[in-house]
Design a protein around this motif. Structure first.
Motif, PDB file in Angstrom:
ATOM      1  N   LEU A   1       0.823  -1.209   0.000  1.00 62.49           N
ATOM      2  CA  LEU A   1       0.000   0.000   0.000  1.00 62.49           C
ATOM      3  C   LEU A   1       0.860   1.262   0.000  1.00 62.49           C
ATOM      4  N   ASP A   2       1.996   1.218   0.689  1.00 58.36           N
ATOM      5  CA  ASP A   2       2.919   2.354   0.637  1.00 58.36           C
ATOM      6  C   ASP A   2       3.416   2.574  -0.790  1.00 58.36           C
ATOM      7  N   ALA A   3       3.745   1.476  -1.464  1.00 57.79           N
ATOM      8  CA  ALA A   3       4.214   1.574  -2.848  1.00 57.79           C
ATOM      9  C   ALA A   3       3.110   2.117  -3.746  1.00 57.79           C
ATOM     10  N   ALA A   4       1.887   1.640  -3.541  1.00 59.28           N
ATOM     11  CA  ALA A   4       0.762   2.134  -4.339  1.00 59.28           C
ATOM     12  C   ALA A   4       0.550   3.623  -4.105  1.00 59.28           C
ATOM     13  N   ARG A   5       0.658   4.045  -2.857  1.00 63.19           N
ATOM     14  CA  ARG A   5       0.500   5.470  -2.548  1.00 63.19           C
ATOM     15  C   ARG A   5       1.548   6.302  -3.281  1.00 63.19           C
ATOM     16  N   ASP A   6       2.795   5.846  -3.266  1.00 64.53           N
ATOM     17  CA  ASP A   6       3.854   6.593  -3.948  1.00 64.53           C
ATOM     18  C   ASP A   6       3.586   6.684  -5.449  1.00 64.53           C
TER      19      ASP A   6
ATOM     20  N   ILE B   1       3.755  -0.919  -9.012  1.00 67.27           N
ATOM     21  CA  ILE B   1       3.587  -1.132  -7.571  1.00 67.27           C
ATOM     22  C   ILE B   1       4.489  -2.257  -7.088  1.00 67.27           C
ATOM     23  N   ALA B   2       4.529  -3.359  -7.839  1.00 67.93           N
ATOM     24  CA  ALA B   2       5.370  -4.494  -7.446  1.00 67.93           C
ATOM     25  C   ALA B   2       6.833  -4.080  -7.373  1.00 67.93           C
ATOM     26  N   ARG B   3       7.277  -3.304  -8.352  1.00 65.72           N
ATOM     27  CA  ARG B   3       8.678  -2.878  -8.372  1.00 65.72           C
ATOM     28  C   ARG B   3       8.993  -2.019  -7.151  1.00 65.72           C
ATOM     29  N   ARG B   4       8.123  -1.071  -6.843  1.00 61.78           N
ATOM     30  CA  ARG B   4       8.370  -0.200  -5.688  1.00 61.78           C
ATOM     31  C   ARG B   4       8.301  -0.968  -4.375  1.00 61.78           C
ATOM     32  N   ALA B   5       7.419  -1.970  -4.315  1.00 64.49           N
ATOM     33  CA  ALA B   5       7.259  -2.742  -3.078  1.00 64.49           C
ATOM     34  C   ALA B   5       8.310  -3.829  -2.933  1.00 64.49           C
ATOM     35  N   GLY B   6       9.037  -4.124  -4.020  1.00 67.73           N
ATOM     36  CA  GLY B   6      10.054  -5.169  -3.972  1.00 67.73           C
ATOM     37  C   GLY B   6       9.471  -6.564  -3.941  1.00 67.73           C
ATOM     38  N   VAL B   7       8.312  -6.744  -4.609  1.00 67.78           N
ATOM     39  CA  VAL B   7       7.683  -8.062  -4.677  1.00 67.78           C
ATOM     40  C   VAL B   7       7.375  -8.369  -6.135  1.00 67.78           C
ATOM     41  N   SER B   8       6.973  -9.604  -6.394  1.00 68.46           N
ATOM     42  CA  SER B   8       6.629  -9.989  -7.757  1.00 68.46           C
ATOM     43  C   SER B   8       5.184  -9.625  -8.066  1.00 68.46           C
TER      44      SER B   8
END
Length: 224
Positions: free
Chosen positions: A41-46, A61-68
């Protein structure tokens, strides 16, 4: 103002704090699960703050969150369901942070202070401002068609305050659910529409002046 469809003619269903939106992931569960969700959610917000909802992708979003991307797909089918959960987290969290302390004053002045402060905080919230400016259609269902999960949480909070004010005699006794909904209609309009009425050239038509006008309206609505 996030999705949780209910029957228009009946009483809105209760939404637990942090309840998931349409198809979204909830905030409950183990601490580890909450932390993983918060990272997304933090990544989505950014992403939304940077480019808006329509230009945000699951890949971003996945890239910013560091997940697949597959990790996201297991919990959210698309960007809008992530944004729905994001809005619920942000709005309910902000509402919780603005609950006035029990400082010994009667209920009505504390309740009104909290409502006015809440309107100001929501109106200035960067995520809401970005959505209003770039993706306003996301908000239309919760203004014209149905209550969202965060709105239901606020209705619960309003009813609790109203019942307390009924008990201490500082708030006019009436149907608490109707009073709560009426208050939500007023404060929601001041959050979303008041900026269209501001005039920088006239201090009497600035944000502070409208906040004071809102205070007068609420006092008149609630006074016995």
């Amino acid at each position: 103002m996030t999705s949780n469809r209910h029957k228009k003619a009946g009483r809105p269903g209760r939404a637990a704090r942090g309840a998931p939106e349409d198809g979204g992931a909830g905030a409950g569960g183990a601490t580890r699960a909450r932390t993983a969700q918060d990272a997304v959610l933090d990544a989505a917000r950014d992403c939304v703050l940077a480019v808006g909802v329509r230009r945000t992708t699951l890949t971003d979003i996945a890239r910013r969150a560091g997940v697949s991307r597959m990790t996201l797909y297991r919990r959210w089918p698309d960007v809008r369901t992530i944004v729905a959960d994001l809005m619920t987290r942000e709005w309910v969290g902000l509402g919780d942070s603005l609950q006035p302390p029990d400082d010994g004053r009667p209920v009505r002045p504390r309740f009104v202070d909290g409502l006015v402060a809440g309107v100001r905080a929501f109106r200035d919230h960067p995520l809401l401002r970005k959505i209003v400016e770039v993706d306003p259609e996301l908000l239309l269902p919760y203004v014209l068609d149905r209550c969202g999960a965060s709105q239901l949480v606020f209705l619960d909070l309003f009813e609790q305050a109203l019942r307390a004010g009924h008990a201490d005699g500082t708030i006019r006794r009436d149907h608490p659910a109707r009073q709560a909904r009426s208050i939500l209609l007023v404060v929601q309009s001041y959050v979303l529409s008041a900026p269209t009425m501001f005039d920088d050239a006239d201090p009497g038509l600035g944000p502070d002046a409208f906040d004071e006008e809102l205070r007068h309206i609420l006092e008149r609505m609630l006074a016995p």
